[in-house]
Each structure stands twice: as C-alpha cells, then as structure tokens.
Design a protein around this motif. Structure first.
Motif, PDB file in Angstrom:
ATOM      1  N   MET A 141       8.514  -8.467 -90.332  1.00  0.00           N
ATOM      2  CA  MET A 141       8.513  -7.071 -89.902  1.00  0.00           C
ATOM      3  C   MET A 141       7.997  -6.138 -90.998  1.00  0.00           C
ATOM      4  O   MET A 141       7.151  -5.283 -90.735  1.00  0.00           O
ATOM      5  CB  MET A 141       9.920  -6.657 -89.467  1.00  0.00           C
ATOM      6  CG  MET A 141      10.374  -7.317 -88.185  1.00  0.00           C
ATOM      7  SD  MET A 141      12.075  -6.928 -87.753  1.00  0.00           S
ATOM      8  CE  MET A 141      11.932  -5.174 -87.377  1.00  0.00           C
ATOM      9  N   ASN A 142       8.506  -6.292 -92.204  1.00  0.00           N
ATOM     10  CA  ASN A 142       8.213  -5.322 -93.263  1.00  0.00           C
ATOM     11  C   ASN A 142       6.911  -5.587 -94.004  1.00  0.00           C
ATOM     12  O   ASN A 142       6.271  -4.642 -94.464  1.00  0.00           O
ATOM     13  CB  ASN A 142       9.374  -5.239 -94.243  1.00  0.00           C
ATOM     14  CG  ASN A 142      10.629  -4.724 -93.577  1.00  0.00           C
ATOM     15  OD1 ASN A 142      10.573  -3.835 -92.740  1.00  0.00           O
ATOM     16  ND2 ASN A 142      11.761  -5.302 -93.912  1.00  0.00           N
ATOM     17  N   SER A 143       6.514  -6.830 -94.128  1.00  0.00           N
ATOM     18  CA  SER A 143       5.274  -7.142 -94.849  1.00  0.00           C
ATOM     19  C   SER A 143       4.117  -7.397 -93.887  1.00  0.00           C
ATOM     20  O   SER A 143       3.097  -6.712 -93.938  1.00  0.00           O
ATOM     21  CB  SER A 143       5.461  -8.356 -95.756  1.00  0.00           C
ATOM     22  OG  SER A 143       6.392  -8.069 -96.774  1.00  0.00           O
ATOM     23  N   TRP A 144       4.292  -8.388 -93.023  1.00  0.00           N
ATOM     24  CA  TRP A 144       3.196  -8.784 -92.131  1.00  0.00           C
ATOM     25  C   TRP A 144       2.815  -7.680 -91.152  1.00  0.00           C
ATOM     26  O   TRP A 144       1.644  -7.306 -91.063  1.00  0.00           O
ATOM     27  CB  TRP A 144       3.569 -10.058 -91.374  1.00  0.00           C
ATOM     28  CG  TRP A 144       3.504 -11.286 -92.208  1.00  0.00           C
ATOM     29  CD1 TRP A 144       4.486 -11.782 -93.014  1.00  0.00           C
ATOM     30  CD2 TRP A 144       2.399 -12.173 -92.344  1.00  0.00           C
ATOM     31  NE1 TRP A 144       4.060 -12.921 -93.632  1.00  0.00           N
ATOM     32  CE2 TRP A 144       2.777 -13.181 -93.234  1.00  0.00           C
ATOM     33  CE3 TRP A 144       1.137 -12.201 -91.781  1.00  0.00           C
ATOM     34  CZ2 TRP A 144       1.925 -14.219 -93.577  1.00  0.00           C
ATOM     35  CZ3 TRP A 144       0.281 -13.236 -92.122  1.00  0.00           C
ATOM     36  CH2 TRP A 144       0.680 -14.227 -93.018  1.00  0.00           C
ATOM     37  N   LEU A 145       3.785  -7.175 -90.408  1.00  0.00           N
ATOM     38  CA  LEU A 145       3.455  -6.179 -89.388  1.00  0.00           C
ATOM     39  C   LEU A 145       2.929  -4.892 -90.012  1.00  0.00           C
ATOM     40  O   LEU A 145       1.964  -4.307 -89.512  1.00  0.00           O
ATOM     41  CB  LEU A 145       4.654  -5.898 -88.480  1.00  0.00           C
ATOM     42  CG  LEU A 145       5.066  -7.052 -87.568  1.00  0.00           C
ATOM     43  CD1 LEU A 145       6.280  -6.661 -86.732  1.00  0.00           C
ATOM     44  CD2 LEU A 145       3.917  -7.495 -86.676  1.00  0.00           C
ATOM     45  N   ASN A 146       3.539  -4.451 -91.101  1.00  0.00           N
ATOM     46  CA  ASN A 146       3.052  -3.234 -91.759  1.00  0.00           C
ATOM     47  C   ASN A 146       1.640  -3.439 -92.289  1.00  0.00           C
ATOM     48  O   ASN A 146       0.778  -2.565 -92.149  1.00  0.00           O
ATOM     49  CB  ASN A 146       3.995  -2.792 -92.878  1.00  0.00           C
ATOM     50  CG  ASN A 146       5.263  -2.172 -92.345  1.00  0.00           C
ATOM     51  OD1 ASN A 146       5.282  -1.615 -91.258  1.00  0.00           O
ATOM     52  ND2 ASN A 146       6.324  -2.248 -93.115  1.00  0.00           N
ATOM     53  N   GLY A 147       1.378  -4.580 -92.908  1.00  0.00           N
ATOM     54  CA  GLY A 147       0.047  -4.864 -93.432  1.00  0.00           C
ATOM     55  C   GLY A 147      -0.996  -4.961 -92.337  1.00  0.00           C
ATOM     56  O   GLY A 147      -2.122  -4.463 -92.476  1.00  0.00           O
ATOM     57  N   MET A 148      -0.628  -5.598 -91.228  1.00  0.00           N
ATOM     58  CA  MET A 148      -1.560  -5.729 -90.107  1.00  0.00           C
ATOM     59  C   MET A 148      -1.862  -4.366 -89.491  1.00  0.00           C
ATOM     60  O   MET A 148      -2.993  -4.086 -89.097  1.00  0.00           O
ATOM     61  CB  MET A 148      -1.002  -6.686 -89.059  1.00  0.00           C
ATOM     62  CG  MET A 148      -0.967  -8.125 -89.548  1.00  0.00           C
ATOM     63  SD  MET A 148      -0.187  -9.232 -88.374  1.00  0.00           S
ATOM     64  CE  MET A 148      -1.331  -9.145 -87.015  1.00  0.00           C
ATOM     65  N   ASP A 149      -0.846  -3.503 -89.447  1.00  0.00           N
ATOM     66  CA  ASP A 149      -1.049  -2.161 -88.925  1.00  0.00           C
ATOM     67  C   ASP A 149      -2.018  -1.392 -89.819  1.00  0.00           C
ATOM     68  O   ASP A 149      -2.944  -0.744 -89.325  1.00  0.00           O
ATOM     69  CB  ASP A 149       0.295  -1.433 -88.826  1.00  0.00           C
ATOM     70  CG  ASP A 149       0.193  -0.129 -88.082  1.00  0.00           C
ATOM     71  OD1 ASP A 149      -0.384  -0.108 -86.968  1.00  0.00           O
ATOM     72  OD2 ASP A 149       0.678   0.900 -88.601  1.00  0.00           O
ATOM     73  N   GLU A 150      -1.833  -1.493 -91.124  1.00  0.00           N
ATOM     74  CA  GLU A 150      -2.733  -0.829 -92.074  1.00  0.00           C
ATOM     75  C   GLU A 150      -4.163  -1.355 -91.965  1.00  0.00           C
ATOM     76  O   GLU A 150      -5.122  -0.603 -92.152  1.00  0.00           O
ATOM     77  CB  GLU A 150      -2.222  -1.012 -93.505  1.00  0.00           C
ATOM     78  CG  GLU A 150      -0.956  -0.255 -93.799  1.00  0.00           C
ATOM     79  CD  GLU A 150      -0.358  -0.592 -95.151  1.00  0.00           C
ATOM     80  OE1 GLU A 150      -0.971  -1.369 -95.921  1.00  0.00           O
ATOM     81  OE2 GLU A 150       0.740  -0.067 -95.454  1.00  0.00           O
ATOM     82  N   ASP A 151      -4.308  -2.637 -91.652  1.00  0.00           N
ATOM     83  CA  ASP A 151      -5.637  -3.255 -91.542  1.00  0.00           C
ATOM     84  C   ASP A 151      -6.263  -3.095 -90.156  1.00  0.00           C
ATOM     85  O   ASP A 151      -7.381  -3.547 -89.916  1.00  0.00           O
ATOM     86  CB  ASP A 151      -5.553  -4.748 -91.885  1.00  0.00           C
ATOM     87  CG  ASP A 151      -5.229  -4.993 -93.348  1.00  0.00           C
ATOM     88  OD1 ASP A 151      -5.410  -4.078 -94.182  1.00  0.00           O
ATOM     89  OD2 ASP A 151      -4.797  -6.123 -93.664  1.00  0.00           O
ATOM     90  N   GLY A 152      -5.535  -2.491 -89.225  1.00  0.00           N
ATOM     91  CA  GLY A 152      -6.063  -2.285 -87.880  1.00  0.00           C
ATOM     92  C   GLY A 152      -6.139  -3.540 -87.038  1.00  0.00           C
ATOM     93  O   GLY A 152      -6.970  -3.641 -86.139  1.00  0.00           O
ATOM     94  N   LEU A 153      -5.257  -4.507 -87.314  1.00  0.00           N
ATOM     95  CA  LEU A 153      -5.248  -5.768 -86.577  1.00  0.00           C
ATOM     96  C   LEU A 153      -4.242  -5.723 -85.431  1.00  0.00           C
ATOM     97  O   LEU A 153      -3.321  -4.913 -85.440  1.00  0.00           O
ATOM     98  CB  LEU A 153      -4.888  -6.916 -87.519  1.00  0.00           C
ATOM     99  CG  LEU A 153      -5.824  -7.141 -88.699  1.00  0.00           C
ATOM    100  CD1 LEU A 153      -5.256  -8.193 -89.633  1.00  0.00           C
ATOM    101  CD2 LEU A 153      -7.201  -7.541 -88.212  1.00  0.00           C
TER     102      LEU A 153
END
Length: 74
Positions: A32-44
């Motif tokens: 939730m905190n690393s993967w999803l946030n990072g994917m959101d920032e990358d537009g994935l």
C-alpha cells in the motif's frame, strides 16, 4: 503491473513467457505505502487477480489504496 491476492492465482499465470517467474509475497503495508504510491506517481495502473487468460481488473493505484484502507478499517 499485475498483483494477486493469493500465490495460487499468481502461479496459474506463470506460463509461456512468464514461466520463469516465481510469485513472492509483499507485506500489505509495503504494498500500500510503497508500491501503490510509487505506481500512482509513475502513472501506472494496477492489475488485480488476473486469470491465466490475462483477464482481470485494472484500477488506478490510489483507488485500490482507498478500497484497501476502507476494508482494513472496518
């Protein structure tokens, strides 16, 4: 990116060009905190529980984060 809620679901997709891949668990908090946030920032987008025919749900990471958070807080 594809993710599964259960190792058995992931293994059913490890065929053909993915046959060398092995599923590994990600702690929910890290997801939730690393993967999803990072994917959101990358537009994935997040692919959730796709089947062996590569059919499944595809959602924005922030939407999945909110749904998981609501489920945890029930």
């Amino acid at each position: 990116m594809l993710f599964w809620s259960d190792e058995a679901y992931a293994r059913q997709c490890a065929i053909e060009e993915w046959s060398d891949y092995k599923p590994s668990a990600i702690p929910l908090e890290e997801f939730m905190n690393s993967w999803l946030n990072g994917m959101d920032e990358d537009g994935l987008l997040v692919g959730v529980n796709w089947n062996a025919k590569l059919i499944g749900l595809e959602v924005e990471p922030n939407v999945l984060y909110k749904e998981l958070k609501e489920t945890i807080n029930k």
